[in-house]
Design a protein around this motif. Structure first.
Motif, mmCIF file in Angstrom:
data_model
loop_
_atom_site.group_PDB
_atom_site.id
_atom_site.type_symbol
_atom_site.label_atom_id
_atom_site.label_comp_id
_atom_site.label_asym_id
_atom_site.label_seq_id
_atom_site.Cartn_x
_atom_site.Cartn_y
_atom_site.Cartn_z
ATOM 1 N N PRO A 11 1.309 -64.994 35.493
ATOM 2 C CA PRO A 11 2.031 -65.918 34.563
ATOM 3 C C PRO A 11 0.969 -66.490 33.628
ATOM 4 O O PRO A 11 -0.033 -66.568 33.911
ATOM 5 N N PRO A 12 1.668 -66.719 32.366
ATOM 6 C CA PRO A 12 2.947 -66.829 32.088
ATOM 7 C C PRO A 12 3.464 -65.473 31.712
ATOM 8 O O PRO A 12 4.674 -65.203 30.903
ATOM 9 N N ASP A 13 2.417 -64.407 31.040
ATOM 10 C CA ASP A 13 3.056 -63.281 30.300
ATOM 11 C C ASP A 13 3.002 -62.117 31.008
ATOM 12 O O ASP A 13 3.210 -61.074 30.428
ATOM 13 N N GLY A 14 2.782 -61.963 32.307
ATOM 14 C CA GLY A 14 2.766 -60.655 33.059
ATOM 15 C C GLY A 14 4.103 -60.121 33.466
ATOM 16 O O GLY A 14 5.296 -60.923 33.076
ATOM 17 N N PRO A 15 4.312 -59.236 34.013
ATOM 18 C CA PRO A 15 5.508 -58.677 34.315
ATOM 19 C C PRO A 15 6.260 -59.363 35.207
ATOM 20 O O PRO A 15 5.873 -59.991 35.874
ATOM 21 N N ARG A 16 7.742 -59.548 35.111
ATOM 22 C CA ARG A 16 8.464 -60.024 36.037
ATOM 23 C C ARG A 16 9.956 -59.427 36.361
ATOM 24 O O ARG A 16 10.402 -58.565 35.529
ATOM 25 N N VAL A 17 10.323 -59.895 37.423
ATOM 26 C CA VAL A 17 11.698 -59.395 37.965
ATOM 27 C C VAL A 17 12.683 -60.631 38.122
ATOM 28 O O VAL A 17 12.153 -61.666 38.631
ATOM 29 N N ILE A 18 13.969 -60.728 37.632
ATOM 30 C CA ILE A 18 14.748 -61.696 37.707
ATOM 31 C C ILE A 18 16.034 -61.144 38.253
ATOM 32 O O ILE A 18 16.629 -60.168 37.847
ATOM 33 N N CYS A 19 16.509 -61.751 39.729
ATOM 34 C CA CYS A 19 17.916 -61.476 40.052
ATOM 35 C C CYS A 19 18.728 -62.626 39.887
ATOM 36 O O CYS A 19 17.917 -63.890 40.177
ATOM 37 N N THR A 20 19.940 -62.527 39.600
ATOM 38 C CA THR A 20 21.061 -63.559 39.677
ATOM 39 C C THR A 20 22.155 -63.468 40.389
ATOM 40 O O THR A 20 22.592 -62.550 40.532
ATOM 41 N N TRP A 21 22.426 -64.852 41.004
ATOM 42 C CA TRP A 21 23.639 -64.737 41.699
ATOM 43 C C TRP A 21 24.398 -65.966 41.741
ATOM 44 O O TRP A 21 23.834 -66.917 40.931
ATOM 45 N N GLU A 22 25.452 -65.909 42.055
ATOM 46 C CA GLU A 22 26.491 -67.033 41.965
ATOM 47 C C GLU A 22 26.533 -68.074 42.975
ATOM 48 O O GLU A 22 26.721 -69.215 43.077
ATOM 49 N N ARG A 23 25.868 -67.420 44.229
ATOM 50 C CA ARG A 23 25.781 -68.412 45.512
ATOM 51 C C ARG A 23 24.163 -68.715 45.809
ATOM 52 O O ARG A 23 23.350 -67.755 45.750
ATOM 53 N N GLU A 24 23.883 -69.899 45.895
ATOM 54 C CA GLU A 24 22.522 -70.347 46.172
ATOM 55 C C GLU A 24 21.833 -69.736 47.264
ATOM 56 O O GLU A 24 20.736 -69.466 47.225
ATOM 57 N N GLU A 25 22.657 -69.729 48.400
ATOM 58 C CA GLU A 25 22.071 -69.098 49.353
ATOM 59 C C GLU A 25 21.595 -67.724 49.436
ATOM 60 O O GLU A 25 20.550 -67.335 50.159
ATOM 61 N N ILE A 26 22.122 -66.917 48.640
ATOM 62 C CA ILE A 26 21.654 -65.700 48.432
ATOM 63 C C ILE A 26 20.439 -65.516 47.644
ATOM 64 O O ILE A 26 19.545 -64.838 48.092
ATOM 65 N N ALA A 27 20.394 -66.278 46.832
ATOM 66 C CA ALA A 27 19.137 -66.394 45.705
ATOM 67 C C ALA A 27 17.911 -67.037 46.631
ATOM 68 O O ALA A 27 16.950 -66.451 46.315
ATOM 69 N N ASP A 28 18.263 -67.775 47.302
ATOM 70 C CA ASP A 28 17.147 -68.615 48.403
ATOM 71 C C ASP A 28 16.760 -67.347 49.212
ATOM 72 O O ASP A 28 15.515 -67.500 49.613
ATOM 73 N N GLY A 29 17.525 -66.655 49.762
ATOM 74 C CA GLY A 29 17.164 -65.670 50.700
ATOM 75 C C GLY A 29 16.241 -64.796 49.979
ATOM 76 O O GLY A 29 15.167 -64.123 50.635
ATOM 77 N N ARG A 30 16.511 -64.079 48.690
ATOM 78 C CA ARG A 30 15.663 -63.324 47.981
ATOM 79 C C ARG A 30 14.095 -64.162 47.658
ATOM 80 O O ARG A 30 13.188 -63.348 47.831
ATOM 81 N N PHE A 31 14.261 -65.261 47.463
ATOM 82 C CA PHE A 31 13.172 -66.132 47.061
ATOM 83 C C PHE A 31 12.357 -65.951 48.491
ATOM 84 O O PHE A 31 11.023 -65.858 48.449
ATOM 85 N N GLU A 32 12.741 -66.239 49.627
ATOM 86 C CA GLU A 32 12.190 -66.184 50.858
ATOM 87 C C GLU A 32 11.617 -64.983 51.182
ATOM 88 O O GLU A 32 10.333 -64.712 51.920
ATOM 89 N N GLU A 33 12.451 -63.722 50.914
ATOM 90 C CA GLU A 33 11.870 -62.323 51.145
ATOM 91 C C GLU A 33 10.739 -62.326 50.353
ATOM 92 O O GLU A 33 9.719 -61.492 50.666
ATOM 93 N N TRP A 34 10.722 -62.561 49.015
ATOM 94 C CA TRP A 34 9.479 -62.191 48.058
ATOM 95 C C TRP A 34 8.528 -62.869 48.588
ATOM 96 O O TRP A 34 7.241 -62.449 48.445
ATOM 97 N N VAL A 35 8.559 -64.215 49.099
ATOM 98 C CA VAL A 35 7.563 -64.806 49.326
ATOM 99 C C VAL A 35 6.730 -64.208 50.497
ATOM 100 O O VAL A 35 5.302 -63.962 50.702
ATOM 101 N N TYR A 36 7.585 -63.861 51.410
ATOM 102 C CA TYR A 36 6.976 -62.944 52.767
ATOM 103 C C TYR A 36 6.164 -61.552 52.192
ATOM 104 O O TYR A 36 5.313 -61.268 52.571
ATOM 105 N N THR A 37 7.054 -60.991 51.276
ATOM 106 C CA THR A 37 6.489 -59.752 50.865
ATOM 107 C C THR A 37 5.028 -59.790 49.880
ATOM 108 O O THR A 37 4.344 -58.912 50.192
ATOM 109 N N TYR A 38 5.161 -60.782 49.117
ATOM 110 C CA TYR A 38 3.928 -60.893 48.132
ATOM 111 C C TYR A 38 3.172 -62.117 48.551
ATOM 112 O O TYR A 38 2.418 -62.383 47.610
#
Length: 72
Positions: A11-38
């Protein structure tokens, strides 16, 4: 309202991936998955953002140095 999980390297200029959902719990699940993975990546930054009528609010953020910070 929409929720964005954002994964960014060098950050702030490196590559990034953005995923978007209408439900918070789905986005939060991806957040947690990425924390585990990275969790060992030295420059990864992961955020969970709520967007409502163009206004954005950070709900959670993670870096290797700080761990997960939840904003209320």
């Amino acid at each position: 309202m929409s929720y964005h999980a954002v994964l960014q390297f060098r950050p702030p200029d490196g590559p990034r991936v953005i995923c978007t959902w209408e439900r918070e719990e789905i986005a939060d699940g991806r957040f947690e998955e990425w924390v585990y993975t990275y969790s060992e990546h030295p420059t990864a930054r992961i955020t969970l953002v709520e967007e409502n009528a163009g206004a954005r609010r950070v709900l959670s953020e993670w870096t290797r140095a700080t761990g997960t910070i939840r904003h209320t």
